[in-house]
Design a protein around this motif. Sequence first.
Motif, PDB file in Angstrom:
ATOM      1  N   LYS A  37      67.440  62.443   5.620  1.00 34.39           N
ATOM      2  CA  LYS A  37      68.725  62.555   6.031  1.00 34.39           C
ATOM      3  C   LYS A  37      68.869  64.163   6.286  1.00 34.39           C
ATOM      4  CE  LYS A  37      70.867  60.867   2.291  1.00 34.39           C
ATOM      5  NZ  LYS A  37      71.855  60.555   1.198  1.00 34.39           N
ATOM      6  N   PHE A  38      70.043  64.537   6.395  1.00 28.26           N
ATOM      7  CA  PHE A  38      70.416  65.619   6.931  1.00 28.26           C
ATOM      8  C   PHE A  38      71.476  66.292   6.106  1.00 28.26           C
ATOM      9  CE2 PHE A  38      68.993  63.342  10.690  1.00 28.26           C
ATOM     10  CZ  PHE A  38      67.829  64.159  10.957  1.00 28.26           C
ATOM     11  N   LYS A  39      71.701  67.601   6.043  1.00 29.57           N
ATOM     12  CA  LYS A  39      72.928  68.267   5.258  1.00 29.57           C
ATOM     13  C   LYS A  39      73.286  69.616   5.827  1.00 29.57           C
ATOM     14  CE  LYS A  39      69.888  69.700   1.571  1.00 29.57           C
ATOM     15  NZ  LYS A  39      69.718  70.115  -0.002  1.00 29.57           N
ATOM     16  N   PRO A  40      74.485  70.039   5.663  1.00 26.27           N
ATOM     17  CA  PRO A  40      74.853  71.349   6.429  1.00 26.27           C
ATOM     18  C   PRO A  40      74.445  72.380   5.514  1.00 26.27           C
ATOM     19  CG  PRO A  40      76.762  70.289   5.265  1.00 26.27           C
ATOM     20  CD  PRO A  40      75.616  69.263   5.152  1.00 26.27           C
ATOM     21  N   SER A  41      73.991  72.180   4.195  1.00 23.81           N
ATOM     22  CA  SER A  41      73.544  73.417   3.440  1.00 23.81           C
ATOM     23  C   SER A  41      72.361  73.167   2.748  1.00 23.81           C
ATOM     24  CB  SER A  41      74.674  73.729   2.487  1.00 23.81           C
ATOM     25  OG  SER A  41      74.328  74.684   1.355  1.00 23.81           O
ATOM     26  N   ALA A  42      71.386  74.166   2.555  1.00 22.37           N
ATOM     27  CA  ALA A  42      70.103  74.051   2.075  1.00 22.37           C
ATOM     28  C   ALA A  42      70.141  74.133   0.581  1.00 22.37           C
ATOM     29  CB  ALA A  42      69.338  75.445   2.455  1.00 22.37           C
ATOM     30  N   ASP A  43      71.399  74.507   0.032  1.00 20.12           N
ATOM     31  CA  ASP A  43      71.466  74.567  -1.368  1.00 20.12           C
ATOM     32  C   ASP A  43      72.230  73.422  -2.350  1.00 20.12           C
ATOM     33  OD1 ASP A  43      70.235  77.162  -1.275  1.00 20.12           O
ATOM     34  OD2 ASP A  43      72.238  78.025  -0.691  1.00 20.12           O
ATOM     35  N   ASN A  44      72.817  72.644  -1.510  1.00 20.11           N
ATOM     36  CA  ASN A  44      73.606  71.318  -2.012  1.00 20.11           C
ATOM     37  C   ASN A  44      73.625  70.306  -1.194  1.00 20.11           C
ATOM     38  OD1 ASN A  44      76.174  71.674  -0.646  1.00 20.11           O
ATOM     39  ND2 ASN A  44      76.070  73.741  -1.513  1.00 20.11           N
ATOM     40  N   TRP A  45      74.338  69.243  -1.832  1.00 16.98           N
ATOM     41  CA  TRP A  45      74.480  67.948  -0.880  1.00 16.98           C
ATOM     42  C   TRP A  45      75.861  67.779  -0.282  1.00 16.98           C
ATOM     43  CZ3 TRP A  45      70.330  64.825   0.285  1.00 16.98           C
ATOM     44  CH2 TRP A  45      69.040  64.988  -0.425  1.00 16.98           C
ATOM     45  N   ASP A  46      76.736  68.589  -0.519  1.00 17.78           N
ATOM     46  CA  ASP A  46      78.009  68.636   0.016  1.00 17.78           C
ATOM     47  C   ASP A  46      77.962  68.324   1.590  1.00 17.78           C
ATOM     48  OD1 ASP A  46      78.752  69.487  -2.519  1.00 17.78           O
ATOM     49  OD2 ASP A  46      79.425  71.051  -1.996  1.00 17.78           O
ATOM     50  N   GLY A  47      78.691  67.158   2.045  1.00 17.35           N
ATOM     51  CA  GLY A  47      78.771  66.710   3.377  1.00 17.35           C
ATOM     52  C   GLY A  47      77.731  66.294   3.987  1.00 17.35           C
ATOM     53  N   ASP A  48      76.440  65.535   3.240  1.00 20.90           N
ATOM     54  CA  ASP A  48      75.313  65.244   3.763  1.00 20.90           C
ATOM     55  C   ASP A  48      75.790  64.189   5.052  1.00 20.90           C
ATOM     56  OD1 ASP A  48      75.924  63.695   1.516  1.00 20.90           O
ATOM     57  OD2 ASP A  48      74.028  62.788   1.879  1.00 20.90           O
TER      58      ASP A  48
END
Length: 469
Positions: A319-330
């Motif tokens: 999958k994809f996510k907007p931040s490298a550090d967390n899963w918020d808004g993936d």
Amino acid sequence: MIKKILFGFALLASVTACTDDYTDWADPQQNAQEELLSFGNGSVAAVGVIDFAEIAEGQEMVQVCIITAPTASDSKYAPEYVLTIGGRDFAIDAAGQVSVAELQEYVNNTFGRRPAEREMDATISMWLNNGVTSVKQASANFKITAKPEAPQISEKYYLIGGVEGASWDVQDTSMPFSHSGQDVYDDPVFTITFPVEDGEYWFAFTDDIAIADNDATGEWQKVFGCAEGNGNNGMEGKVARREEIGNDGSFKIAVDGDAKFIRFTLNMMDYSYKFEKLNFGPYVYEIGNDSGWGVSNPLYSADGNGAYQGYYYLDGEFKFKPSADNWDGDYECSGEGKLTQDGSDNCPAPEEAGFYQINVDLAAMTYNLVKVDNISMIGDFNNWGDDVDLTYNVEEACWEVTAEIASDGGLKFRMNHDWATSWGGNGSGDNFDNLTANNGANLNVAAGTYQFKLYLSYEGNNRLEIVKK
């Protein structure tokens, strides 16, 4: 004329026999049955179409059949009923009524929410229990017909108005909303993203019904606007056709340095809308089974337009996510090549594990994979003729080859033996630490035998290591 279906009267000869089929409708004692019971005729009569759109708000039960119970010779026997549809049991009362919520959930899950009549095979089982003995009787199959409740949903919607790429022509179909391609009653969500600068933007949207109506009457009655009234929309709200609103009903969005794009989302099951002001960052990250869900691989967007690209090895779901550090808004998968942020499934594994060019467009909420079958080296050393193929090293995450360079000169690397994608020096042919796919310079290499290791990931981070042998 009501068609009646008689109960079958397979009478159980003993309590032991009856408990083989017994459910927890009764709790029979393990005593011998004292006498055989005789019953009069019983029947089940079908009713008309159950239209969920016509069920009153707050109504808890709906009639699905008419039950005429057999008459027991022993009045102490009290009947209890089970309705079975497609292998699922429903509690049903003596009046032939079941839970509206349970039946509606079954119909929607089985057939989807498209408002068409759905016919189902059903049976009624009846348990007779006097506290000592239980017997079971079952009807033959009969039909229940139900129609899901849903509004009219079109296959396509189009943005019109004062935004880039659109016009106020009701017949303008140049800016269609994106959709997953599923049945619109299973997925009623449509989205479009358009670029903006500072200022006010007024717009509306149409569908094929509005286009056909305008073509016939020259009126805008079927064009959609905001239910709150002309320009009175919020960031979320309801939509309605202008024949219902009674005014112009256009949407208005004001931008003051707080957005580069607007994402407009429709849910036509409840006729709701949502606006999001977007400013796309330079990176989005792929993460998946290839790294045990432990490594965030950057994809880069050079123009800030939500279009990202990267090159990585894929082996399994991702999958994809907007931040490298967390899963918020993936970002998950919502159909082939489609992305969503509503907590749906992972993107499916590619047909085979391997190295891929990964493209993500967050403006369109799409992604695609291009299989990299070959990375090859070509240059002056072979008269820009036969490609020298590299081999992918999974452990080192690089493409490698040992090759002889017969004479001083330039070379490049290209994908799938094609010049559509190639890598060269960024600024000069001596820059091996930042290769570019944007018309890069030929890489200068002196004659000799070398081990080449090419590390590809994203623009600005591609590099070449060479060791002379």
